[in-house]
Design a protein around this motif. Structure first.
Motif, PDB file in Angstrom:
ATOM      1  N   ALA A   1      80.945 -97.230  -3.137  1.00 22.61           N
ATOM      2  CA  ALA A   1      81.690 -98.346  -2.554  1.00 22.61           C
ATOM      3  C   ALA A   1      81.436 -98.420  -1.057  1.00 22.61           C
ATOM      4  O   ALA A   1      81.185 -97.393  -0.410  1.00 22.61           O
ATOM      5  CB  ALA A   1      83.175 -98.181  -2.842  1.00 22.61           C
ATOM      6  N   THR A   2      81.518 -99.631  -0.519  1.00 26.16           N
ATOM      7  CA  THR A   2      81.271 -99.816   0.916  1.00 26.16           C
ATOM      8  C   THR A   2      82.436-100.494   1.638  1.00 26.16           C
ATOM      9  O   THR A   2      82.434-100.585   2.861  1.00 26.16           O
ATOM     10  CB  THR A   2      80.005-100.660   1.138  1.00 26.16           C
ATOM     11  OG1 THR A   2      80.140-101.898   0.422  1.00 26.16           O
ATOM     12  CG2 THR A   2      78.769 -99.918   0.624  1.00 26.16           C
ATOM     13  N   ASP A   3      83.405-100.995   0.871  1.00 25.37           N
ATOM     14  CA  ASP A   3      84.576-101.639   1.457  1.00 25.37           C
ATOM     15  C   ASP A   3      85.709-101.618   0.433  1.00 25.37           C
ATOM     16  O   ASP A   3      85.553-101.054  -0.667  1.00 25.37           O
ATOM     17  CB  ASP A   3      84.262-103.068   1.904  1.00 25.37           C
ATOM     18  CG  ASP A   3      83.639-103.920   0.800  1.00 25.37           C
ATOM     19  OD1 ASP A   3      83.918-103.649  -0.394  1.00 25.37           O
ATOM     20  OD2 ASP A   3      82.865-104.832   1.108  1.00 25.37           O
ATOM     21  N   GLU A   4      86.826-102.220   0.771  1.00 26.26           N
ATOM     22  CA  GLU A   4      87.994-102.167  -0.115  1.00 26.26           C
ATOM     23  C   GLU A   4      87.726-102.856  -1.451  1.00 26.26           C
ATOM     24  O   GLU A   4      88.122-102.360  -2.501  1.00 26.26           O
ATOM     25  CB  GLU A   4      89.199-102.823   0.568  1.00 26.26           C
ATOM     26  CG  GLU A   4      90.484-102.744  -0.256  1.00 26.26           C
ATOM     27  CD  GLU A   4      91.682-103.341   0.462  1.00 26.26           C
ATOM     28  OE1 GLU A   4      92.763-103.426  -0.152  1.00 26.26           O
ATOM     29  OE2 GLU A   4      91.546-103.730   1.636  1.00 26.26           O
TER      30      GLU A   4
ATOM     31  N   THR B   1      84.759-103.403  -3.057  1.00 26.82           N
ATOM     32  CA  THR B   1      83.866-102.630  -3.917  1.00 26.82           C
ATOM     33  C   THR B   1      84.507-101.318  -4.354  1.00 26.82           C
ATOM     34  O   THR B   1      84.178-100.784  -5.412  1.00 26.82           O
ATOM     35  CB  THR B   1      82.521-102.358  -3.213  1.00 26.82           C
ATOM     36  OG1 THR B   1      82.750-101.743  -1.941  1.00 26.82           O
ATOM     37  CG2 THR B   1      81.747-103.645  -3.013  1.00 26.82           C
ATOM     38  N   GLU B   2      85.426-100.791  -3.551  1.00 29.79           N
ATOM     39  CA  GLU B   2      86.153 -99.593  -3.970  1.00 29.79           C
ATOM     40  C   GLU B   2      87.035 -99.889  -5.174  1.00 29.79           C
ATOM     41  O   GLU B   2      87.073 -99.102  -6.139  1.00 29.79           O
ATOM     42  CB  GLU B   2      87.006 -99.051  -2.825  1.00 29.79           C
ATOM     43  CG  GLU B   2      87.839 -97.835  -3.217  1.00 29.79           C
ATOM     44  CD  GLU B   2      88.513 -97.153  -2.040  1.00 29.79           C
ATOM     45  OE1 GLU B   2      89.564 -96.513  -2.256  1.00 29.79           O
ATOM     46  OE2 GLU B   2      87.982 -97.254  -0.919  1.00 29.79           O
TER      47      GLU B   2
ATOM     48  N   ASP C   1      85.542 -88.507  -4.924  1.00 29.33           N
ATOM     49  CA  ASP C   1      86.647 -89.286  -4.356  1.00 29.33           C
ATOM     50  C   ASP C   1      87.360 -88.414  -3.332  1.00 29.33           C
ATOM     51  O   ASP C   1      88.320 -87.711  -3.644  1.00 29.33           O
ATOM     52  CB  ASP C   1      87.593 -89.707  -5.483  1.00 29.33           C
ATOM     53  CG  ASP C   1      88.619 -90.735  -5.027  1.00 29.33           C
ATOM     54  OD1 ASP C   1      88.503 -91.228  -3.893  1.00 29.33           O
ATOM     55  OD2 ASP C   1      89.541 -91.049  -5.814  1.00 29.33           O
TER      56      ASP C   1
ATOM     57  N   HIS D   1      84.944 -93.842   1.044  1.00 28.13           N
ATOM     58  CA  HIS D   1      84.932 -94.666  -0.158  1.00 28.13           C
ATOM     59  C   HIS D   1      84.353 -93.835  -1.314  1.00 28.13           C
ATOM     60  O   HIS D   1      83.454 -93.009  -1.109  1.00 28.13           O
ATOM     61  CB  HIS D   1      84.075 -95.912   0.056  1.00 28.13           C
ATOM     62  CG  HIS D   1      84.645 -96.884   1.058  1.00 28.13           C
ATOM     63  ND1 HIS D   1      85.884 -97.463   0.906  1.00 28.13           N
ATOM     64  CD2 HIS D   1      84.134 -97.362   2.228  1.00 28.13           C
ATOM     65  CE1 HIS D   1      86.126 -98.266   1.931  1.00 28.13           C
ATOM     66  NE2 HIS D   1      85.076 -98.224   2.750  1.00 28.13           N
TER      67      HIS D   1
END
Length: 301
Positions: free
Chosen positions: A51-54, A56-57, A83, A88
């Motif tokens: 993930a790269t941001d909220e 995509t997370e 995790d 992320h």
């Protein structure tokens, strides 16, 4: 090997306990999530999705919920889930770079046997009960076809049917769209399209479970069929002759999306028009209506 940031490479190497010696970025994937097929010094190969941001997370967490519960050959298996606080999450799964992928930057190329394997896999997937923790599909509260019937000029400008045909068909399309029910207790992949499909040893494998959900068991098949037809697959009616509700709703959705297109590139506008034409014909045939009397999908530039 600049495609993976150094701190992520280090985390992955620590988990696999081996140095990365090769990175390949796949053709698939439309989100900003980091994706890569990674080869390690110890001979292992892993698919990395980070993930790269909220947004995509959230998608990656949904994918982890789905894949961690699935033990079916049509889904890639999990190798590790990273995790850690302040980072992320990162999902490591089975590497499928050696599989046959119908879709690539060079186009979509289905082999003759692929469709049977594909439909067999979708039917198996859709027969499964949902997985606890997945989001639920919801119904569209408004009717796009009702708006089209009230203000038909924009739709008629596509020249897919005449005003008379639309006048005769509108009530049937409105009612079919309203009957469409996306809710249910079955597992839904949620993003069934050719670039999320590959074949390994005569087994179809579906990747990118970021949109996995609970819903109608027919969702994945119905949403794939119009695009599949564009790519050389069977006509949707031959697979779902009882699909009037989905055909009407999908057609309405694409009409709405095209009406909101803004700066949509010309090639994508053409794809949407073709899908609308296919779905309109599918809906009409399911509903026992006359075939739309406008241009056919294969005559659209």
């Amino acid at each position: 090997m600049e495609e993976i940031p150094q701190h992520i490479r280090q985390i992955i190497e620590d988990r696999i306990d081996s140095k990365i010696i090769g990175i390949t970025i796949p053709d698939c994937g439309l989100s900003t999530a980091l994706r890569a097929s990674v080869k390690f010094e110890n001979g292992n190969n892993v698919f990395v999705k980070a993930a790269t941001d909220e947004q995509t997370e959230n998608w990656l967490r949904t994918e982890h919920i789905a894949l961690s519960s699935l033990k079916e050959p049509f889904a890639p298996y999990i190798i590790d889930w990273i995790d850690e606080p302040g980072l992320h999450p990162i999902l490591l799964t089975q590497d499928l770079s050696h599989a046959y992928w119908p879709a690539s930057h060079s186009g979509v190329h289905w082999r003759e046997k692929d469709f049977d394997l594909l439909f067999e896999g979708i039917y198996k997937l859709s027969s499964l009960e949902t997985i606890v923790g997945l989001p639920k599909l919801v119904n569209n509260p408004s009717s796009t076809w009702a708006k089209v019937a009230s203000f038909p000029e924009g739709f008629l400008s596509l020249k897919l049917c005449s005003a008379q045909w639309l006048n005769n068909a509108a009530d049937h399309l409105i009612e079919a769209e309203k009957r469409q029910n996306e809710t249910g207790g079955h597992l839904v992949h949620g993003d069934m399209r050719s670039d999320n499909i590959c074949f390994l040893n005569n087994q179809v494998v579906f990747v990118d479970w970021s949109c996995a959900a609970s819903g109608n068991k027919s969702h994945d098949l119905a949403t794939l069929l119009p695009t599949l037809y564009l790519e050389g697959g069977p006509h949707p009616y031959t697979i779902m002759p009882d699909g009037s509700n989905y055909a009407s709703a999908l057609c309405a959705g694409h009409i709405k999306r095209l009406g909101e297109r803004g700066s949509m590139p010309k090639w994508l506008v053409s794809v949407f028009k073709k899908l609308i034409a296919i779905e309109l014909e599918w809906a009409a045939k399911c509903l026992g209506l006359e075939k739309p009397d406008g241009i056919s999908w294969d005559a659209i530039d």
